[in-house]
Design a protein around this motif. Structure first.
Motif, PDB file in Angstrom:
ATOM      1  N   THR A 224      27.568 -56.983  -4.140  1.00  0.00           N
ATOM      2  CA  THR A 224      28.716 -56.766  -3.241  1.00  0.00           C
ATOM      3  C   THR A 224      28.337 -55.914  -2.035  1.00  0.00           C
ATOM      4  O   THR A 224      29.082 -55.866  -1.051  1.00  0.00           O
ATOM      5  CB  THR A 224      29.881 -56.081  -3.997  1.00  0.00           C
ATOM      6  OG1 THR A 224      29.443 -54.822  -4.507  1.00  0.00           O
ATOM      7  CG2 THR A 224      30.402 -56.945  -5.125  1.00  0.00           C
ATOM      8  N   GLN A 225      27.134 -55.246  -2.081  1.00  0.00           N
ATOM      9  CA  GLN A 225      26.697 -54.436  -0.935  1.00  0.00           C
ATOM     10  C   GLN A 225      26.626 -55.277   0.334  1.00  0.00           C
ATOM     11  O   GLN A 225      26.875 -54.772   1.427  1.00  0.00           O
ATOM     12  CB  GLN A 225      25.358 -53.743  -1.219  1.00  0.00           C
ATOM     13  CG  GLN A 225      24.137 -54.630  -1.365  1.00  0.00           C
ATOM     14  CD  GLN A 225      23.526 -55.129  -0.069  1.00  0.00           C
ATOM     15  OE1 GLN A 225      23.657 -54.519   0.978  1.00  0.00           O
ATOM     16  NE2 GLN A 225      22.880 -56.264  -0.135  1.00  0.00           N
ATOM     17  N   LEU A 226      26.287 -56.567   0.196  1.00  0.00           N
ATOM     18  CA  LEU A 226      26.191 -57.431   1.377  1.00  0.00           C
ATOM     19  C   LEU A 226      27.556 -57.629   2.022  1.00  0.00           C
ATOM     20  O   LEU A 226      27.693 -57.590   3.251  1.00  0.00           O
ATOM     21  CB  LEU A 226      25.566 -58.778   0.997  1.00  0.00           C
ATOM     22  CG  LEU A 226      25.361 -59.776   2.140  1.00  0.00           C
ATOM     23  CD1 LEU A 226      24.553 -59.176   3.285  1.00  0.00           C
ATOM     24  CD2 LEU A 226      24.696 -61.044   1.631  1.00  0.00           C
ATOM     25  N   ALA A 227      28.587 -57.813   1.181  1.00  0.00           N
ATOM     26  CA  ALA A 227      29.958 -57.950   1.707  1.00  0.00           C
ATOM     27  C   ALA A 227      30.404 -56.654   2.378  1.00  0.00           C
ATOM     28  O   ALA A 227      30.982 -56.676   3.472  1.00  0.00           O
ATOM     29  CB  ALA A 227      30.909 -58.313   0.568  1.00  0.00           C
TER      30      ALA A 227
ATOM     31  N   MET B 266      18.320 -58.960   3.377  1.00  0.00           N
ATOM     32  CA  MET B 266      17.017 -58.763   2.711  1.00  0.00           C
ATOM     33  C   MET B 266      17.193 -58.207   1.299  1.00  0.00           C
ATOM     34  O   MET B 266      16.516 -58.630   0.369  1.00  0.00           O
ATOM     35  CB  MET B 266      16.150 -57.796   3.523  1.00  0.00           C
ATOM     36  CG  MET B 266      15.632 -58.312   4.835  1.00  0.00           C
ATOM     37  SD  MET B 266      14.459 -59.653   4.629  1.00  0.00           S
ATOM     38  CE  MET B 266      15.386 -60.981   5.331  1.00  0.00           C
ATOM     39  N   VAL B 267      18.133 -57.263   1.142  1.00  0.00           N
ATOM     40  CA  VAL B 267      18.409 -56.668  -0.181  1.00  0.00           C
ATOM     41  C   VAL B 267      18.929 -57.747  -1.130  1.00  0.00           C
ATOM     42  O   VAL B 267      18.466 -57.866  -2.273  1.00  0.00           O
ATOM     43  CB  VAL B 267      19.431 -55.507  -0.075  1.00  0.00           C
ATOM     44  CG1 VAL B 267      19.813 -54.995  -1.466  1.00  0.00           C
ATOM     45  CG2 VAL B 267      18.877 -54.355   0.756  1.00  0.00           C
ATOM     46  N   ALA B 268      19.894 -58.546  -0.640  1.00  0.00           N
ATOM     47  CA  ALA B 268      20.490 -59.604  -1.471  1.00  0.00           C
ATOM     48  C   ALA B 268      19.455 -60.665  -1.846  1.00  0.00           C
ATOM     49  O   ALA B 268      19.436 -61.171  -2.966  1.00  0.00           O
ATOM     50  CB  ALA B 268      21.666 -60.243  -0.730  1.00  0.00           C
ATOM     51  N   MET B 269      18.572 -60.984  -0.895  1.00  0.00           N
ATOM     52  CA  MET B 269      17.525 -61.983  -1.133  1.00  0.00           C
ATOM     53  C   MET B 269      16.520 -61.494  -2.180  1.00  0.00           C
ATOM     54  O   MET B 269      15.966 -62.285  -2.943  1.00  0.00           O
ATOM     55  CB  MET B 269      16.814 -62.279   0.197  1.00  0.00           C
ATOM     56  CG  MET B 269      15.705 -63.312   0.120  1.00  0.00           C
ATOM     57  SD  MET B 269      16.342 -64.922  -0.390  1.00  0.00           S
ATOM     58  CE  MET B 269      14.838 -65.712  -0.927  1.00  0.00           C
ATOM     59  N   SER B 270      16.305 -60.183  -2.224  1.00  0.00           N
ATOM     60  CA  SER B 270      15.311 -59.608  -3.143  1.00  0.00           C
ATOM     61  C   SER B 270      15.730 -59.696  -4.607  1.00  0.00           C
ATOM     62  O   SER B 270      14.880 -59.699  -5.499  1.00  0.00           O
ATOM     63  CB  SER B 270      15.062 -58.142  -2.778  1.00  0.00           C
ATOM     64  OG  SER B 270      14.595 -58.031  -1.460  1.00  0.00           O
ATOM     65  N   MET B 271      17.069 -59.768  -4.838  1.00  0.00           N
ATOM     66  CA  MET B 271      17.573 -59.722  -6.205  1.00  0.00           C
ATOM     67  C   MET B 271      17.078 -60.870  -7.086  1.00  0.00           C
ATOM     68  O   MET B 271      16.493 -60.632  -8.147  1.00  0.00           O
ATOM     69  CB  MET B 271      19.100 -59.675  -6.188  1.00  0.00           C
ATOM     70  CG  MET B 271      19.694 -59.187  -7.492  1.00  0.00           C
ATOM     71  SD  MET B 271      21.466 -59.245  -7.418  1.00  0.00           S
ATOM     72  CE  MET B 271      21.778 -58.294  -5.953  1.00  0.00           C
TER      73      MET B 271
END
Length: 366
Positions: free
Chosen positions: A133-136, A297-302
């Motif tokens: 949810t950090q991306l949202a 980038m954070v969301a892609m790393s998951m």
């Protein structure tokens, strides 16, 4: 013409710097949880220590900062005879930025402990969903703080990346600590959600600070900013460690660590360095592009972290992990395709602007 060429060279160098920072961020964001997971899997229990490690790798920044200072000194000694130049300073950051990023560092310290405590009491699948949810939150705060403009491509990327995390969370419940009470679970959920909200606020806040400061931002200053923020975050966690009496427990925990005492300290150091790379990469991506891209980038790393866990920890590769990775890659490509199309359009508009006066001047009024 020379000014145009110089501007093109600067744009090209910034693109190269962006690619380097994306690699640094993904390396750190994927590697850090994998190494810190080793700590918990093989007998580590100190949550404040885990939080401290997420900021304590800042001494590695002294290497590139020292190189930058030596290069600036050489340039000064080479040019100061013929031109008036200012003698280079070891630390270039001015007081207003120092205060702002000390506050940012304390917020990061708070985020680190919330994240560590949340992960300690939640199933991995649930934690992955909440962290996504950090991306949202990043998108919302980027819109409010820095007036981030969204395209159909960037909106599609946000939706796909969040969907990827949702699918990952469907990997199954029941992977949380045994005998955990519902109260602990709710507390863990709330803490992780606040951590996601906080990082979603911090990234656009960093972008806003970059834009509003009167000081010229260059990559040396980005390194200094990261150093100050990490130092403040480390001190925040260090106070928690002292109150929690972690320093008394660490030698005992090291002796009983399943992989051996030496590897215990290797894991801690490696975790600190990788966490630092993650934070530095995030700061760099915000500097070269935007806070939204850093969040992407954070969301892609998951899902990449989950795939690496399959490789290194022999975890099962369920179909949902493959679907999650595919959705994330789709979102990632969508975002960059949109950025490419926008850059192409801007270049066309720029060429039209240049050509317009020339066409006008060729008109014969006779």
């Amino acid at each position: 013409m020379e000014e145009g060429k110089e501007a093109e060279n600067k744009k090209f160098l910034k693109k190269i710097l962006l690619i380097i920072n994306c690699i640094i961020q993904i390396t750190g964001t994927c590697g850090s949880p994998l190494v810190l997971r080793l700590y918990f899997i093989h007998g580590g229990h100190r949550v404040w220590l885990s939080s401290f490690l997420q900021a304590a790798g800042f001494p590695i920044l002294l290497i590139p900062l020292s190189i930058s200072y030596i290069m600036r000194r050489r340039r000064y000694h080479h040019h100061h005879i013929t031109t008036v130049t200012t003698k280079p300073k070891i630390f270039t950051m001015k007081l207003p930025l120092f205060i702002v990023f000390t506050i940012v560092g304390l917020l990061l310290g708070l985020d680190n402990i919330l994240y560590s405590k949340g992960l300690a009491s939640l199933p991995v699948s649930t934690a992955s969903l909440v962290i996504a949810t950090q991306l949202a939150f990043t998108a919302v705060f980027a819109f409010l703080l820095v007036r981030q403009k969204f395209t159909p491509y960037s909106l599609n990327a946000i939706i796909m990346l969040i969907l990827g995390a949702v699918v990952l969370a469907l990997n199954g419940a029941g992977d949380g600590p045994a005998g955990e009470s519902s109260k602990t679970y709710v507390m863990g959920f709330v803490m992780t959600l606040i951590a996601a909200l906080l990082i979603g606020f911090i990234l656009p806040l960093v972008e806003l600070a970059y834009k509003k400061t009167k000081q010229t931002i260059n990559y040396t200053l980005v390194l200094e900013i990261q150093l100050v923020a990490s130092l403040a975050g480390s001190l925040f966690s260090l106070v928690g460690m002292i109150i929690n009496k972690d320093f008394k427990v660490i030698p005992r925990e090291a002796k009983h660590f399943e992989l051996g005492e030496t590897l215990y300290y290797v894991v801690l150091v490696a975790g600190a360095i990788l966490s630092q790379l993650s934070s530095l990469g995030a700061m760099g991506v915000v500097f070269c592009a935007s806070s939204l891209m850093s969040g992407i980038m954070v969301a892609m790393s998951m899902p990449l972290t989950e795939i690496l866990a399959v490789i290194f920890y022999k975890e099962k590769f369920q179909a949902v992990k493959g679907i999650s990775l595919a959705l994330s890659i789709w979102g990632f490509i969508s975002y960059f395709y949109g950025e490419f199309q926008q850059a192409k359009k801007m270049k066309k508009d720029y060429i039209k602007e240049i050509e317009q006066p020339q066409n006008h001047s060729n008109i014969n009024y006779a």
